[in-house]
Write an enzyme that holds these catalytic residues in place. Structure first.
Site, PDB file in Angstrom:
ATOM      1  N   ASP A 100       0.801  -0.670  -0.077  1.00 12.92           N
ATOM      2  CA  ASP A 100       0.037   0.514  -0.094  1.00 12.92           C
ATOM      3  C   ASP A 100       0.589   0.976  -0.427  1.00 12.92           C
ATOM      4  O   ASP A 100       1.434   1.609   0.711  1.00 12.92           O
ATOM      5  CB  ASP A 100      -0.894  -0.273   1.315  1.00 12.92           C
ATOM      6  CG  ASP A 100       0.093  -0.078   2.995  1.00 12.92           C
ATOM      7  OD1 ASP A 100       0.454  -0.659   2.569  1.00 12.92           O
ATOM      8  OD2 ASP A 100      -0.576   0.771   3.218  1.00 12.92           O
ATOM      9  N   GLU A 158       5.086   6.050  -4.184  1.00 12.68           N
ATOM     10  CA  GLU A 158       6.527   5.871  -2.873  1.00 12.68           C
ATOM     11  C   GLU A 158       6.580   4.482  -2.832  1.00 12.68           C
ATOM     12  O   GLU A 158       6.866   3.907  -1.933  1.00 12.68           O
ATOM     13  CB  GLU A 158       6.430   6.724  -1.816  1.00 12.68           C
ATOM     14  CG  GLU A 158       7.102   6.229  -0.821  1.00 12.68           C
ATOM     15  CD  GLU A 158       6.706   6.937   0.524  1.00 12.68           C
ATOM     16  OE1 GLU A 158       7.340   7.342   1.285  1.00 12.68           O
ATOM     17  OE2 GLU A 158       5.532   7.670   0.784  1.00 12.68           O
ATOM     18  N   GLU A 246       0.036   5.742  11.874  1.00 14.09           N
ATOM     19  CA  GLU A 246      -1.243   5.252  10.980  1.00 14.09           C
ATOM     20  C   GLU A 246      -2.507   5.036  11.188  1.00 14.09           C
ATOM     21  O   GLU A 246      -3.600   4.481  10.538  1.00 14.09           O
ATOM     22  CB  GLU A 246      -0.219   4.306   9.818  1.00 14.09           C
ATOM     23  CG  GLU A 246      -1.160   3.525   9.284  1.00 14.09           C
ATOM     24  CD  GLU A 246      -0.723   2.415   8.443  1.00 14.09           C
ATOM     25  OE1 GLU A 246      -1.417   1.479   8.104  1.00 14.09           O
ATOM     26  OE2 GLU A 246       1.273   2.248   8.302  1.00 14.09           O
TER      27      GLU A 246
END
Length: 354
Positions: A100, A158, A246
């Protein structure tokens, strides 16, 4: 309206060649194509603009984490009601980067050369966006003053793998009666180059979260558009082993003229209800703090009081109090916050100063 669109489309199809290039590598990724390719208008009052076409973001082997291109958009946006951006990421047979990854799309300000983040998303685990016919959808109407004429775009991921991610991006430009004919947008803060180039959370830093904003005197409506996503598993954990930033649910605050005025709740979005539900064996279903794998990161709109028009006021972005104990790495919030001013008379951009 149909005659107008036919004329405009014909003009765009006669445009020349554009290029897409990787900007993190000496080896460019080049794509020759028409500036407006294969217009697909879903409705009589909608023009579809094709931009990136199967461009790859990757790392290593001479590849680049980002790609740029110049594309032709309609020159007159005064009768544009909305602009929707669609991001398709195809990943047949799980051949892409399986993680992810933080990703976003930028438009370049033609005057200053600064890149403005117009949309952010997190890639799905293992798969692409095939379950969504047009991919991820993001409303980018706030940037219509920049999405006009010859426009430079950039898409970044990224990723740290050579297999990377492949994207196609298109825009639906919907004509109608906009809320206001003219708008202008400028960044207040942008700490969003990557998940770990955000603002450190729970420790001292030198990034400026206080600004001054001056709205034009003819502003009829103004608001803030903010995008936030947290990264890291720093301790101490919240209940349920939720590390920051997160997983830890938090409330952020924007203070206007030193008064706490707007709150952003970074909580559960219902990740398990994501229609991209084929992300196994990835850990996609548990709720993060304000984002989900395989979804666009939400934009948060805060409407400013009309009494601020023509004045200079202070802005401060504030985090909920928490201290990183340093035993499990760092926590970061990637943040972009823009101020948009609208009017029925031509309007200049707001002025942001330190």
């Amino acid at each position: 309206m149909r005659k107008l669109l036919i004329f405009s489309i014909s003009a765009y199809l006669m445009a020349g060649i554009v290029s897409c290039k990787g900007v993190d590598s000496a080896t460019p990724v080049t794509e020759d194509r028409l500036a407006l390719n294969a217009v697909n208008a879903p409705a009589d009052n909608t023009v579809n603009i094709k931009t990136f076409d199967k461009v790859k973001n990757a790392f290593g082997d001479g590849l680049s984490q980002s790609a740029e291109g110049t594309f032709t958009f309609p020159a007159d946006v005064t009768t544009v009601k909305t602009i929707k951006m669609f991001i398709k990421n195809e990943c047949p047979n799980k051949t892409c980067d399986e993680w992810d990854r933080y990703a976003n799309v930028y438009v370049k300000n033609k005057t200053t050369g600064e890149w403005y983040e117009i949309g952010r998303f997190i890639t799905p685990y293992w798969v692409g966006t095939e379950k969504l016919p047009r991919g991820l959808e993001i409303d980018v109407t706030d940037f219509k003053s920049l999405l006009s004429g010859n426009t430079e775009l950039k898409i970044y991921t990224e990723t740290w793998l050579a297999k990377g991610r492949e994207y196609s991006v298109d825009f639906d430009i919907v004509y109608g009666t906009p809320d206001y004919k003219y708008s202008a947008v400028v960044p207040v803060i942008q700490y969003n180059k990557s998940s770990i180039d955000g603002v450190p959370y729970g420790k001292a830093h030198t990034l400026g979260l206080k600004k001054n904003i001056q709205l034009p005197t003819n502003t009829e409506k103004a608001y803030l558009r903010t995008t936030i996503s947290g990264w890291g598993h720093a301790k101490p954990y919240d209940a349920g082993s939720r590390g920051c930033a997160e997983w830890c649910f938090r409330t952020h605050t924007i203070a206007i003229n030193n008064a706490n005025t707007f709150q952003h709740q970074l909580g559960a979005l219902g990740c398990s209800a994501n229609p991209i539900n084929n992300q196994s064996p990835g850990n996609w279903a548990p709720d993060r703090a304000g984002w989900c794998p395989g979804m666009a990161v939400p934009t948060r709109i805060d409407v400013l009081n009309n009494s601020l028009t023509g004045s200079t006021f202070s802005y401060e972005y504030k985090f909920q109090s928490w201290t990183n104990n340093g035993t499990n790495g760092d926590a970061f919030y990637a943040i972009s916050s823009f101020v948009i001013a609208k009017s029925n008379t031509p309007i200049s951009a707001p002025v942001v100063t330190n």
